[in-house]
Design a protein around this motif. Structure first.
Motif, PDB file in Angstrom:
ATOM      1  N   LYS A  94       0.829  -1.212   0.000  1.00  0.00           N
ATOM      2  CA  LYS A  94       0.000   0.000   0.000  1.00  0.00           C
ATOM      3  C   LYS A  94       0.859   1.256   0.000  1.00  0.00           C
ATOM      4  O   LYS A  94       0.474   2.280  -0.592  1.00  0.00           O
ATOM      5  CB  LYS A  94      -0.926  -0.024   1.220  1.00  0.00           C
ATOM      6  CG  LYS A  94      -1.797   1.216   1.355  1.00  0.00           C
ATOM      7  CD  LYS A  94      -2.738   1.102   2.542  1.00  0.00           C
ATOM      8  CE  LYS A  94      -3.586   2.366   2.689  1.00  0.00           C
ATOM      9  NZ  LYS A  94      -4.538   2.269   3.829  1.00  0.00           N
ATOM     10  N   HIS A  95       2.005   1.210   0.665  1.00  0.00           N
ATOM     11  CA  HIS A  95       2.844   2.406   0.817  1.00  0.00           C
ATOM     12  C   HIS A  95       4.156   2.317   0.051  1.00  0.00           C
ATOM     13  O   HIS A  95       4.759   3.350  -0.253  1.00  0.00           O
ATOM     14  CB  HIS A  95       3.162   2.634   2.297  1.00  0.00           C
ATOM     15  CG  HIS A  95       1.945   2.735   3.159  1.00  0.00           C
ATOM     16  ND1 HIS A  95       1.167   3.878   3.221  1.00  0.00           N
ATOM     17  CD2 HIS A  95       1.352   1.834   3.991  1.00  0.00           C
ATOM     18  CE1 HIS A  95       0.154   3.678   4.052  1.00  0.00           C
ATOM     19  NE2 HIS A  95       0.250   2.448   4.535  1.00  0.00           N
ATOM     20  N   LEU A  96       4.595   1.078  -0.252  1.00  0.00           N
ATOM     21  CA  LEU A  96       5.869   0.884  -0.949  1.00  0.00           C
ATOM     22  C   LEU A  96       5.657  -0.202  -2.003  1.00  0.00           C
ATOM     23  O   LEU A  96       6.029  -1.359  -1.805  1.00  0.00           O
ATOM     24  CB  LEU A  96       6.951   0.474   0.066  1.00  0.00           C
ATOM     25  CG  LEU A  96       8.406   0.554  -0.391  1.00  0.00           C
ATOM     26  CD1 LEU A  96       8.802   2.021  -0.619  1.00  0.00           C
ATOM     27  CD2 LEU A  96       9.325  -0.084   0.645  1.00  0.00           C
ATOM     28  N   PRO A  97       5.034   0.161  -3.114  1.00  0.00           N
ATOM     29  CA  PRO A  97       4.672  -0.857  -4.109  1.00  0.00           C
ATOM     30  C   PRO A  97       5.881  -1.377  -4.889  1.00  0.00           C
ATOM     31  O   PRO A  97       6.915  -0.719  -4.986  1.00  0.00           O
ATOM     32  CB  PRO A  97       3.699  -0.104  -5.021  1.00  0.00           C
ATOM     33  CG  PRO A  97       4.068   1.343  -4.874  1.00  0.00           C
ATOM     34  CD  PRO A  97       4.541   1.504  -3.458  1.00  0.00           C
ATOM     35  N   GLY A  98       5.687  -2.581  -5.424  1.00  0.00           N
ATOM     36  CA  GLY A  98       6.664  -3.116  -6.361  1.00  0.00           C
ATOM     37  C   GLY A  98       7.871  -3.800  -5.771  1.00  0.00           C
ATOM     38  O   GLY A  98       8.829  -4.084  -6.494  1.00  0.00           O
ATOM     39  N   GLY A 102       5.423  -7.236  -0.836  1.00  0.00           N
ATOM     40  CA  GLY A 102       4.417  -6.315  -0.322  1.00  0.00           C
ATOM     41  C   GLY A 102       3.227  -6.941   0.339  1.00  0.00           C
ATOM     42  O   GLY A 102       2.405  -6.240   0.932  1.00  0.00           O
ATOM     43  N   GLU A 103       3.105  -8.290   0.286  1.00  0.00           N
ATOM     44  CA  GLU A 103       1.979  -8.942   0.942  1.00  0.00           C
ATOM     45  C   GLU A 103       2.080  -8.844   2.463  1.00  0.00           C
ATOM     46  O   GLU A 103       1.071  -8.797   3.164  1.00  0.00           O
ATOM     47  CB  GLU A 103       1.930 -10.413   0.524  1.00  0.00           C
ATOM     48  CG  GLU A 103       0.791 -11.199   1.152  1.00  0.00           C
ATOM     49  CD  GLU A 103       0.861 -12.675   0.818  1.00  0.00           C
ATOM     50  OE1 GLU A 103       0.112 -13.460   1.433  1.00  0.00           O
ATOM     51  OE2 GLU A 103       1.680 -13.056  -0.048  1.00  0.00           O
ATOM     52  N   ALA A 104       3.287  -8.821   2.983  1.00  0.00           N
ATOM     53  CA  ALA A 104       3.491  -8.734   4.430  1.00  0.00           C
ATOM     54  C   ALA A 104       2.998  -7.395   4.958  1.00  0.00           C
ATOM     55  O   ALA A 104       3.169  -6.359   4.317  1.00  0.00           O
ATOM     56  CB  ALA A 104       4.963  -8.909   4.781  1.00  0.00           C
ATOM     57  N   ALA A 137      15.726  -4.530  -4.751  1.00  0.00           N
ATOM     58  CA  ALA A 137      15.737  -5.823  -5.429  1.00  0.00           C
ATOM     59  C   ALA A 137      17.037  -6.569  -5.164  1.00  0.00           C
ATOM     60  O   ALA A 137      17.050  -7.809  -5.096  1.00  0.00           O
ATOM     61  CB  ALA A 137      15.533  -5.623  -6.935  1.00  0.00           C
ATOM     62  N   ASP A 138      18.124  -5.843  -4.982  1.00  0.00           N
ATOM     63  CA  ASP A 138      19.409  -6.480  -4.691  1.00  0.00           C
ATOM     64  C   ASP A 138      19.450  -7.019  -3.274  1.00  0.00           C
ATOM     65  O   ASP A 138      20.145  -7.995  -2.992  1.00  0.00           O
ATOM     66  CB  ASP A 138      20.552  -5.475  -4.892  1.00  0.00           C
ATOM     67  CG  ASP A 138      20.581  -4.905  -6.299  1.00  0.00           C
ATOM     68  OD1 ASP A 138      20.487  -5.696  -7.254  1.00  0.00           O
ATOM     69  OD2 ASP A 138      20.683  -3.669  -6.432  1.00  0.00           O
ATOM     70  N   VAL A 139      18.717  -6.379  -2.379  1.00  0.00           N
ATOM     71  CA  VAL A 139      18.661  -6.819  -0.986  1.00  0.00           C
ATOM     72  C   VAL A 139      17.768  -8.046  -0.851  1.00  0.00           C
ATOM     73  O   VAL A 139      18.071  -8.970  -0.085  1.00  0.00           O
ATOM     74  CB  VAL A 139      18.144  -5.673  -0.084  1.00  0.00           C
ATOM     75  CG1 VAL A 139      17.828  -6.182   1.316  1.00  0.00           C
ATOM     76  CG2 VAL A 139      19.165  -4.545  -0.033  1.00  0.00           C
TER      77      VAL A 139
END
Length: 462
Positions: A94-98, A102-104, A137-139
């Motif tokens: 909801k706040h940080l998409p993509g 993000g399900e958590a 994505a790297d993390v």
């Protein structure tokens, strides 16, 4: 070399504290170790041991604190919640998409139940430059999850990277800048920083089978910073511990820091056996008959432990500059125990309430749930408690609502509604607690007990 102070403690207590850190430094073969004890919100003792002749480290020497950084990040997230910018039940998406994770929910990330991997993919992130992981994505890697979301506690460093990114997205500023403006400066933590600032200790690895050392690298963790970047001092962490115990309205109120200290994550079997749990950015342990909250931390070259006993109004901080060595969180817990046992907290004088609501006062005393005797008490703070008259059982504290009912604050009845229900004559007939009926007599004639009361009442056996 030793430095100690603690004029507010008895000489025997000071010596016991010194003996504990001296034993920890010697047995753990730490190049240096520094510690502090907080009582009543003030630092009442600090001490250090070092292998170097001359002046030992004091409360202003920086050490790297590793995962204690997570508690600072959690405070920033709780501030966002208290301002209404997010809900802990919101999915991260909801706040940080993509992100691919993000399900958590935000609460699940805070409590390490988001199902994410423990570490970042690629080279050991604690000993390599953060520039190797420039993006989220790297993390996270291609497969960030190790478990179904919300099903189990699985400690996750990348989870706190996501929380740091969430803070940056909602504040539109770098994580460390937000931390300095909203937490470090208001609390006076001027010696806490993302990069080391002199005077600071160097990080060392001590050979496991010989008394020789090897320097550890000091890396900027980049995106992983919200999980473990910070450097701090025993003096600053002592002030941070005092804040975590009581709150500070300039940063986070009492109720919110209490929420952080409340178990949120389902513990694994070994953690249950060890009396451990996790809240929202805080570890919870049960030792020596007391509950301790705080966090431990480690990065190559450094160990850190912060432990608080809210009930004893005590906290302790222990920092060392070695990769492995003294169990600093255990040592911090021991420092709390030493002071608590040698100089137990003197309670405040009992004082009567300045006033009391008569309608609430009339509800105090014994109530019965079936044949179980409970008692309702009015507390000094104006809340009420309901629990077994004797022995163990379900016990909770309740806070008044505007409509005359109460909301459970802890225990089995946390979040449940307690109501005093009036009968046809206007007098209180019974208490209703989440559909449980409490009456003044066990199965009294005419009582509104679900299933009814036998009209013949109580009887013996003929």
């Amino acid at each position: 070399m030793t430095t100690t102070s603690g004029e507010d403690l008895l000489p025997a207590t000071r010596r016991a504290l010194l003996h504990r850190i001296a034993t920890a430094q010697a047995d753990g073969r730490a190049p240096s170790l520094v510690a502090a004890v907080v009582r009543g919100g003030d630092t009442v003792w600090h001490g250090s041991r070092t292998s170097v002749d001359g002046h030992g480290p004091d409360e202003n020497v920086q050490y790297r604190i590793g995962s204690i950084t997570k508690t600072f990040t959690a405070v920033l997230v709780m501030r966002l919640r208290d301002e209404g910018l997010l809900d802990l039940g919101d999915p991260l998406e909801k706040h940080l998409p993509g992100t691919g994770a993000g399900e958590a929910t935000i609460a699940e990330l805070l409590a390490h139940t988001g199902g994410l991997a423990a570490e970042s993919p690629g080279p050991w992130w604690e000993r390599t430059a953060g520039s190797l992981r420039p993006e989220l994505a790297d993390v996270l890697g291609e497969h960030p999850h190790r478990h179904p979301v919300g099903r189990r506690f699985h400690y996750s460093n990348p989870g706190y990277t996501l929380l740091g990114a969430l803070v940056e997205a909602l504040r539109d500023a770098p994580w460390e800048e937000v931390l300095r403006n909203e937490v470090l400066e208001p609390l006076g933590l001027h010696r806490t920083s993302g990069q080391p600032q002199a005077p600071h200790a160097g990080g060392w690895a001590v050979h496991p089978w010989a008394n020789v050392m090897h320097p550890e690298p000091t890396e900027d963790l980049g995106r992983m910073a919200p999980a473990g970047q910070l450097w701090s001092t025993s003096g600053d962490l002592a002030r941070f511990a005092a804040f975590l115990a009581k709150g500070d309205d300039r940063v986070l109120g009492t109720d919110s820091v209490r929420e952080m200290r409340t178990p949120s994550a389902p513990a694994e079997a070994e953690e249950v056996a060890a009396g451990a749990a996790y809240g929202l950015g805080m570890q919870i342990q049960h030792r020596d008959g007391r509950t301790l909250v705080g966090h431990g931390g480690s990065l190559p070259g450094f160990l850190a432990g912060l432990m608080i006993s809210v009930e004893d109004d005590l906290a302790a901080v222990v920092l060392a500059n070695c990769t492995s060595g003294p169990p600093v969180s255990t040592v911090a817990a021991d420092l709390v125990r030493i002071v608590a046992e040698a100089e137990p907290r003197i309670p405040e004088p009992w004082r009567p309430l300045p006033e009391a609501d008569r309608s609430v006062l009339e509800l105090t005393g014994p109530w019965y749930w079936g044949t179980h005797a409970f008692v309702l008490r009015l507390t000094a703070g104006g809340d009420v408690t309901l629990g077994p008259l004797a022995g163990t059982g379900r016990r909770s504290r309740f806070r008044a609502r505007a409509d005359g009912s109460w909301t459970g604050l802890d225990g089995y009845y946390a979040g449940e509604l307690l109501r005093a229900v009036e009968g046809p004559d206007g007098a209180v007939s019974h208490l209703d607690l989440g559909s449980f009926v409490f009456t003044r007599q066990p199965y009294g004639e005419g009582d509104p007990v679900p299933g009814g009361v036998d009209p013949e009442g109580w009887r013996g056996i003929k």
